[in-house]
Design a protein around this motif. Structure first.
Motif, PDB file in Angstrom:
ATOM      1  N   ASP A 215       0.839  -1.194   0.000  1.00  0.00           N
ATOM      2  CA  ASP A 215       0.000   0.000   0.000  1.00  0.00           C
ATOM      3  C   ASP A 215       0.878   1.250   0.000  1.00  0.00           C
ATOM      4  OD1 ASP A 215      -2.731   1.289   0.435  1.00  0.00           O
ATOM      5  OD2 ASP A 215      -1.540   2.143   2.058  1.00  0.00           O
ATOM      6  N   PRO A 216       0.646   2.194  -0.906  1.00  0.00           N
ATOM      7  CA  PRO A 216       1.485   3.398  -0.981  1.00  0.00           C
ATOM      8  C   PRO A 216       1.580   4.173   0.330  1.00  0.00           C
ATOM      9  CG  PRO A 216       0.162   3.217  -2.958  1.00  0.00           C
ATOM     10  CD  PRO A 216      -0.321   2.145  -2.021  1.00  0.00           C
ATOM     11  N   LYS A 217       0.496   4.244   1.092  1.00  0.00           N
ATOM     12  CA  LYS A 217       0.540   4.967   2.363  1.00  0.00           C
ATOM     13  C   LYS A 217       1.503   4.306   3.335  1.00  0.00           C
ATOM     14  CE  LYS A 217      -3.913   4.915   3.082  1.00  0.00           C
ATOM     15  NZ  LYS A 217      -5.222   5.134   3.753  1.00  0.00           N
ATOM     16  N   ALA A 218       1.483   2.990   3.411  1.00  0.00           N
ATOM     17  CA  ALA A 218       2.395   2.266   4.301  1.00  0.00           C
ATOM     18  C   ALA A 218       3.839   2.422   3.850  1.00  0.00           C
ATOM     19  CB  ALA A 218       2.011   0.785   4.349  1.00  0.00           C
ATOM     20  N   ILE A 219       4.052   2.361   2.529  1.00  0.00           N
ATOM     21  CA  ILE A 219       5.408   2.513   1.983  1.00  0.00           C
ATOM     22  C   ILE A 219       5.944   3.909   2.265  1.00  0.00           C
ATOM     23  CG2 ILE A 219       6.753   2.582  -0.147  1.00  0.00           C
ATOM     24  CD1 ILE A 219       4.807   0.438  -1.252  1.00  0.00           C
ATOM     25  N   ALA A 220       5.130   4.942   2.028  1.00  0.00           N
ATOM     26  CA  ALA A 220       5.570   6.321   2.249  1.00  0.00           C
ATOM     27  C   ALA A 220       5.952   6.550   3.703  1.00  0.00           C
ATOM     28  CB  ALA A 220       4.467   7.287   1.831  1.00  0.00           C
ATOM     29  N   GLN A 221       5.134   6.061   4.596  1.00  0.00           N
ATOM     30  CA  GLN A 221       5.409   6.243   6.018  1.00  0.00           C
ATOM     31  C   GLN A 221       6.713   5.572   6.416  1.00  0.00           C
ATOM     32  OE1 GLN A 221       2.278   4.799   8.573  1.00  0.00           O
ATOM     33  NE2 GLN A 221       2.965   5.995  10.323  1.00  0.00           N
ATOM     34  N   LYS A 222       6.969   4.399   5.854  1.00  0.00           N
ATOM     35  CA  LYS A 222       8.197   3.669   6.188  1.00  0.00           C
ATOM     36  C   LYS A 222       9.430   4.337   5.596  1.00  0.00           C
ATOM     37  CE  LYS A 222      10.449   0.396   8.143  1.00  0.00           C
ATOM     38  NZ  LYS A 222      10.457   0.292   9.612  1.00  0.00           N
ATOM     39  N   LEU A 223       9.300   4.890   4.385  1.00  0.00           N
ATOM     40  CA  LEU A 223      10.458   5.499   3.723  1.00  0.00           C
ATOM     41  C   LEU A 223      10.940   6.757   4.435  1.00  0.00           C
ATOM     42  CD1 LEU A 223       9.554   5.179  -0.081  1.00  0.00           C
ATOM     43  CD2 LEU A 223      11.361   3.960   1.151  1.00  0.00           C
ATOM     44  N   GLU A 224      10.051   7.456   5.112  1.00  0.00           N
ATOM     45  CA  GLU A 224      10.445   8.688   5.795  1.00  0.00           C
ATOM     46  C   GLU A 224      11.512   8.398   6.850  1.00  0.00           C
ATOM     47  OE1 GLU A 224       7.352  12.178   5.745  1.00  0.00           O
ATOM     48  OE2 GLU A 224       6.783  10.680   7.219  1.00  0.00           O
ATOM     49  N   GLY A 225      12.690   8.999   6.672  1.00  0.00           N
ATOM     50  CA  GLY A 225      13.779   8.819   7.620  1.00  0.00           C
ATOM     51  C   GLY A 225      14.507   7.498   7.489  1.00  0.00           C
ATOM     52  N   MET A 226      14.149   6.700   6.489  1.00  0.00           N
ATOM     53  CA  MET A 226      14.739   5.370   6.327  1.00  0.00           C
ATOM     54  C   MET A 226      16.199   5.454   5.924  1.00  0.00           C
ATOM     55  SD  MET A 226      13.155   2.277   4.015  1.00  0.00           S
ATOM     56  CE  MET A 226      13.729   0.592   4.160  1.00  0.00           C
ATOM     57  N   THR A 227      17.030   4.577   6.479  1.00  0.00           N
ATOM     58  CA  THR A 227      18.439   4.490   6.126  1.00  0.00           C
ATOM     59  C   THR A 227      18.744   3.087   5.625  1.00  0.00           C
ATOM     60  OG1 THR A 227      19.101   3.839   8.370  1.00  0.00           O
ATOM     61  CG2 THR A 227      19.080   6.198   7.875  1.00  0.00           C
ATOM     62  N   GLY A 228      19.828   2.961   4.865  1.00  0.00           N
ATOM     63  CA  GLY A 228      20.202   1.647   4.359  1.00  0.00           C
ATOM     64  C   GLY A 228      21.418   1.726   3.469  1.00  0.00           C
ATOM     65  N   GLY A 229      21.868   0.581   3.018  1.00  0.00           N
ATOM     66  CA  GLY A 229      23.036   0.521   2.156  1.00  0.00           C
ATOM     67  C   GLY A 229      22.724   0.997   0.753  1.00  0.00           C
ATOM     68  N   THR A 230      23.722   1.608   0.105  1.00  0.00           N
ATOM     69  CA  THR A 230      23.569   2.089  -1.262  1.00  0.00           C
ATOM     70  C   THR A 230      24.303   1.174  -2.237  1.00  0.00           C
ATOM     71  OG1 THR A 230      25.537   3.502  -1.198  1.00  0.00           O
ATOM     72  CG2 THR A 230      23.456   4.462  -0.419  1.00  0.00           C
ATOM     73  N   PHE A 231      24.094   1.417  -3.503  1.00  0.00           N
ATOM     74  CA  PHE A 231      24.724   0.623  -4.554  1.00  0.00           C
ATOM     75  C   PHE A 231      26.242   0.627  -4.424  1.00  0.00           C
ATOM     76  CE2 PHE A 231      26.594   0.463  -8.878  1.00  0.00           C
ATOM     77  CZ  PHE A 231      26.149  -0.789  -9.279  1.00  0.00           C
ATOM     78  N   THR A 232      26.813   1.755  -3.994  1.00  0.00           N
ATOM     79  CA  THR A 232      28.266   1.876  -3.907  1.00  0.00           C
ATOM     80  C   THR A 232      28.833   1.408  -2.580  1.00  0.00           C
ATOM     81  OG1 THR A 232      27.983   4.188  -3.252  1.00  0.00           O
ATOM     82  CG2 THR A 232      28.423   3.758  -5.564  1.00  0.00           C
ATOM     83  N   GLY A 233      27.989   0.824  -1.722  1.00  0.00           N
ATOM     84  CA  GLY A 233      28.480   0.258  -0.478  1.00  0.00           C
ATOM     85  C   GLY A 233      28.434   1.199   0.704  1.00  0.00           C
TER      86      GLY A 233
END
Length: 410
Positions: A331-349
């Motif tokens: 659900d877009p609403k759930a995804i948007a809420q989770k993405l806010e402030g989300m951190t993680g690894g990038t393609f370049t490591g």
């Protein structure tokens, strides 16, 4: 009886329709697939199709197949909005676009208004390459997420580099005449004045977007100005043809760009003979990337005959995949809420973060120059025997700029 059987069959299909649709998560790709921007739009589409294959090989998004639907924006804001509606009508709840900030502004506004009118049927807009600062400032939207560095971040990196190069004395600005090009020229003038007030801006040119086929008159002006450095935000055919005209005229200035690595750019640089004098600012340098990123680069080049231009598209899909996994929802609403402030690894490591305040993604950036391959480098560009060499890495934390966004959340 025959009519009754047909009626039952139709009813069954109608009942199954929504269930069948739910088995697929549709991503609407809206970018130029014709006209002057087609060269970048077509390669962008290949990126997302390739990424969808990988997601599906890992089991999809919450068990659902990711399908990419392609729509031609023709680099036109009004046409892009029409195509966005078509994507939504076809079942897309996420759209992605990157080429032309004017198109991005139109899409962000459209998606915001669409969601206000259609509660429960919200759509997300993922921006992978449109970098006008206004998109995460005064025009920011809760439903818009930008995965590329903003114009101010990229110009800050370029101006910080030029700050320590005393040989740079005369700069010529040439940009496309639309929202991003106008913003980029303003940022260049302001940041150079603040960091190198001794630099003289000897030209400030705007030209039509993706309509100039011969840049020789512009190059003649640059040569006449005596500029030792050219700064441009041009992309697509406008950077390739600009560099080609410079090569044909024997222009020996240094170039600082954002998109010189696009189709035709490397070939034009090689033709000019400007070894290590054309620079760009990007989120990946394949010749210094970690092993996993280099393996992906090799696979992409082998399959599509093009460089992996958009590591930010990789980050976009990775973060989407993580958000769906962690929420257990598409659900877009759930995804948007989770993405806010989300951190993680990038393609370049490295580590990337999606700022909650304005939905701007921050990641490590690299300033590079283009020239003959150095010992140990494995990736050339467009069969030229020349490749990119990193001149410096800007850590993600050092790319953070303030925002004026006043986010309205649902």
């Amino acid at each position: 009886m025959r009519k009754m059987a047909i009626g039952v069959a139709v009813a069954t299909l109608l009942a199954l329709g929504p269930a069948m649709a739910q088995e697929t998560v549709k991503l609407g790709y809206i970018d130029p697939l014709s006209g002057g921007g087609a060269s970048v739009g077509e390669v962008g589409l290949k990126h997302f199709q390739w990424l969808a294959e990988q997601v599906n090989a890992r089991g999809g998004l919450n068990g659902k197949k990711l399908e990419v639907l392609a729509f031609d924006s023709k680099t036109n804001p009004q046409e892009a909005v029409i195509q966005a509606q078509k994507a939504i009508d076809a079942g897309a709840r996420i759209i992605t676009q990157g080429n032309a900030s004017s198109v991005a502004a139109a899409l962000s506004d459209f998606v915001t208004k669409y969601n206000e009118r259609n509660p429960g049927k919200e759509v997300l807009y993922f921006n992978y390459a449109a970098i006008d600062d206004s998109l995460t400032n005064d025009k920011c939207s809760y439903w818009h997420f930008r995965w590329d560095a903003s114009a101010s971040v990229k110009m800050a990196a370029i101006s910080n580099y030029l700050k320590n190069r005393p040989e740079v004395k005369k700069v010529y600005l040439i940009n496309q005449d639309y929202s991003f090009g106008q913003s980029f020229r303003k940022l260049a003038a302001e940041m150079l004045k603040a960091k190198r007030p001794d630099i003289q801006i000897v030209g400030d040119e705007l030209h039509p977007l993706l309509k100039v086929t011969d840049f020789s008159p512009y190059i003649a002006k640059i040569k006449a100005s005596g500029a030792d450095t050219v700064i441009t935000g041009n992309w697509g055919q406008d950077i390739a043809l600009l560099l080609k005209a410079g090569a044909d005229a024997g222009l020996q200035s240094n170039w600082y760009t954002i998109y010189a690595g696009g189709v035709g750019g490397p070939t034009a640089i090689k033709q000019s003979g400007l070894a290590d004098k054309v620079h760009d600012i990007v989120e990946n340098d394949p010749n210094t990337a970690p092993e996993a990123a280099q393996a992906a680069e090799s696979e992409f080049r082998k399959r599509f005959g093009a460089s992996l231009w958009y590591p930010r598209a990789v980050n976009e899909i990775r973060f989407l995949e993580s958000a769906v996994k962690e929420t257990g929802s598409v659900d877009p609403k759930a995804i948007a809420q989770k993405l806010e402030g989300m951190t993680g690894g990038t393609f370049t490591g490295g580590k990337g973060a999606m700022r909650k305040d304005d939905h701007q993604f921050f990641q490590d950036m690299y300033l590079r120059s283009f020239g003959p391959l150095k010992p140990g480098q494995k990736f050339d560009e467009e069969g030229t025997g020349w490749g990119w060499t990193s001149k410096g890495k800007i850590a993600a934390n050092d790319t953070i700029v303030p925002t004026t966004c006043e986010m309205e959340r649902p």
